[in-house]
Design an enzyme around this catalytic site. Sequence first.
Site, PDB file in Angstrom:
ATOM      1  CG  ASP A 233     -98.159 -11.042  78.510  1.00 17.13           C
ATOM      2  OD1 ASP A 233     -98.853 -10.763  79.498  1.00 17.13           O
ATOM      3  OD2 ASP A 233     -97.914 -10.216  77.613  1.00 17.13           O
ATOM      4  CG  HIS A 308     -89.428 -20.845  93.565  1.00 18.47           C
ATOM      5  ND1 HIS A 308     -88.383 -20.691  92.689  1.00 18.47           N
ATOM      6  CD2 HIS A 308     -90.057 -21.982  93.191  1.00 18.47           C
ATOM      7  CE1 HIS A 308     -88.371 -21.710  91.839  1.00 18.47           C
ATOM      8  NE2 HIS A 308     -89.388 -22.500  92.107  1.00 18.47           N
TER       9      HIS A 308
END
Length: 460
Positions: A233, A308
């Site tokens: 989160d 990435h």
Amino acid sequence: MKLSTFALTSAIFVSRGTAQLSGSVGPSTTREHKVATKVCNVLDYGAKASKTSDVGPAIASAWAACKSGGQVYIPAGDYGMSTWVTLNGGTAVSINLDGIIYRTGTAGGNMIYVRHTTDLELYSSSSKGAVQGYGYTFHSGLSTSNHLSSMSNLSIQAGTYGPRILRLDDVTNFSVHDLALVDSPAFHFTMDTCTNGEVYNMMIRGGNEGGLDGIDIWGTNIHVHDVEVTNKDECVTVKSPAKNILVENVFCNWSGGCAIGSLGTETDISYVKYNNIYTQNANQMMIIKSNGGSGSFSNSEFSNFIGHSNAYTLDIDGNWAKSSAAGSGVLYSNLTFSSWKGTASNGVQRAPMQLLCPSAVPCHDIKISDFNIGTETGKSVLQKCANAYGSGAGCLNDAKSDFNSYNTVTKTMTNVAAYKETNMRGELTEGVGITASIAISTVPITFFPEATPAIARLGK
Ligand SMILES: *[C@@H]1O[C@H](CO)[C@@H](O)[C@H](O)[C@H]1NC(C)=O
Ligand SMILES: *[C@@H]1O[C@H](CO)[C@@H](O)[C@H](O)[C@H]1NC(C)=O
Ligand SMILES: *[C@@H]1O[C@H](CO)[C@@H](O)[C@H](O)[C@H]1NC(C)=O
Ligand SMILES: *[C@@H]1O[C@H](CO)[C@@H](O)[C@H](O)[C@H]1NC(C)=O
């Protein structure tokens, strides 16, 4: 020699590239000064260094004795904690947590809650202090007999949340540093209406599910730098109201990613800067999220993002499905995004640049430069804009006035070079899960490729 350098750093508030801040941050007096005033060692206030003890009452008593000037000291050792503490109204006080606190209680709320306090330093002088929240016992719903006899029969429902680890509320002139917060049963670290704060050299390691936010901030003049967050989160997130918030050198090591929001009615956020943010395997590198609401988010910058394997990358979402607030939308204006590089998981499935502003209040002065996000799947990436005005991205409408709503414009960029980012060493290759205890990791010494933390870790 080194020690005096550190003392100076925390005492004099050297300005180090802190233009986004409105003034000095951190405690007003040094650690050394507080120790010289008085030391309240929890072992003298009833604590026992044992995982089955309850350190809570001893911390509360030590705080009461030192909160008007001094240091609450929790020496190296293992401590259980079943009584949460509300540490209220301190001045010129530090808490040196060199031990490790293991949650044994099951109440909700906040394990450590500091309120209405000025000139606070909460840290570990060895950089080995930690709070182990054993959140997995809530999240998995497993019987907890496997780690602590005192928690042997809780019959907790799977998917529930327990207490947060650390919350500061109305704390002014403070720092929090050199600590590990591990496996919180709910949010790890929240700063609610705090002012002139500095947070650095922090390791946050939470379970791989939502609701376990890393660092949430609202308030004024706060510098968060050199922190690592694992969870699924919020990594480091700014909420409303907030002003003069600088977030630098952050490693979101398998996290949800950083965010602004979610934003609701009367949003009031300005002068936020995120710089040097490294994100891998997250939901996004940055999301600005609202759905309805009112007020504004403006005059902010997001520079030097590397990432990435993220689902989304830059995501302004004015129709964020998960919450909706009264009002026709939050106005976003004068937001600059510069020097972003890396790759998204799939640049066609989810546009790495998504600027979807509320239709009733189109955003404007959105500036994008040096945005080099490739894709790990295929060779094309999308840009999507709706109700968005500004410069630097093909899908933005470049009109300088008359900001009318418009439907989503999608641009396809083909043959995008798969930009090769500099990877951080030791990246997680999977989430740490929610069904087993999460190991306590030490505070790292690097949080962004090639960047040296602004303040060295205290423990060697
Ligand atoms: C655990 O709780 C259940 C239900 O309350 C009870 O029947 C059982 O005896 C308890 N087991 C232990 C080991 O306390
Ligand atoms: C906090 O620090 C600033 C500057 O360092 C100082 O001017 C201010 O008085 C301090 N605030 C409090 C409440 O002590
Ligand atoms: C835009 O925001 C930047 C800070 O990010 C600020 O320096 C600049 O003055 C703002 N521009 C306007 C026109 O308000
Ligand atoms: C990323 O998280 C993993 C798992 O906790 C840890 O082993 C690794 O050291 C972290 N990476 C860095 C660079 O701190």
